[in-house]
Design a protein around this motif. Sequence first.
Motif: not given
Length: 379
Positions: A158-163, A167-173
């Motif tokens: 879940s931390t990997q998806r958040c970061l 890094l892709d320029g989006f707010f975490p889902l």
Amino acid sequence: MEMDRKIRALEELVETLQEQESQMSSQQQKELETMCARLQRQVGEMERFLGDYGLQWVGEPTDQEDSEDSTDSEGSKRDWMTVKKFWKPGDSLVPPEVDFDRLLASLKDLSELVDSETPVTPVPSGARLCALEPIPLKLYRNGIMMFDGPFRPFHDPSTQRCLRDILDGFFPLELQRLYPDGVPFKVSDLRNQVYPENGLDPFPGEGRVVGQQRIRKLSVAVEYPGSRMTPEKFLNRLPKFVIRKGEVIDIRGPIRDTLQNCCPWPARIQEIVVETPTLAAERERSQESPESPSPPLSMLRIKSENGEQAFLLMMRPEDTVGDVRALLAQARAVDANTFEIFSTFPPTVYEDALTLQAAGLVPNAALLLRARRAPPSAP
């Protein structure tokens, strides 16, 4: 002769088996084609559903770390965000691929993207400015911590998806449900510190510990402003009412009644739609030519002296405050000279000769009523 008969029998048997196999393979092929078409149709429907909400499915890369057949070259480098477990105790404290500077820059850019306008929150006595509280985020060498915890190590999926989103320029889902319009981050750069993942905190003072006693920190639940979607916030995101086929349809009322059965709710304010000439003209226009553009309008929400009623008026920008006062007096069946129309921010009492455009009450405004104050007596 006996040998020839056996050969012919075997040949017939082979032909029969080949025919059955061809029939079976063609049936399986048809089933697979039907299943493939059905799955393609389902994928198309899901993509259209996501597209209606402005979303796009990007998928997850296939993790082949545990595959026995997959071999990586000696000089190849694997993206740490796509590997399920890239860090093990004893190997290193932080993966060499983590670019903390890039992560901090992305967080700063996302915070700057948030609308800098301070929202106005209605209160019983008027309105007040309510600044959006930033999310505290602590960045350690081995993970991150948002809000008051818990600690999230880098090797957690879940931390990997958040970061990856950051890094892709989006707010975490994971934050889009609470903050659909984005939220700023208050980052604490602690990359030189390692958070103890075993749950033990360092002893705050001098002393000795006997045995393996676990030191537990008393956690106090802290609710940050904006971290919980209240019914009032939800209703404020909806339109007050819409006009369909010449009828004024209340949007918030039925939804508020439904929410009252499951959520704690303050005393309801009675909203009254005042019949104005502008509302009648707009109703007639929507019936005759619904596709024509709507003229500039001013939507006023005026709360009564006791705060139990709110009057909704649709006016034109060139209308005056005196016109609003006359319509309110008619709807309330009171004398127009017994009350004043004012706003709390900035504190202003509006004169009758002032137009709504000049008073800054276009396209919408929230106002209050109070009893007219007697002028000061002459000395």
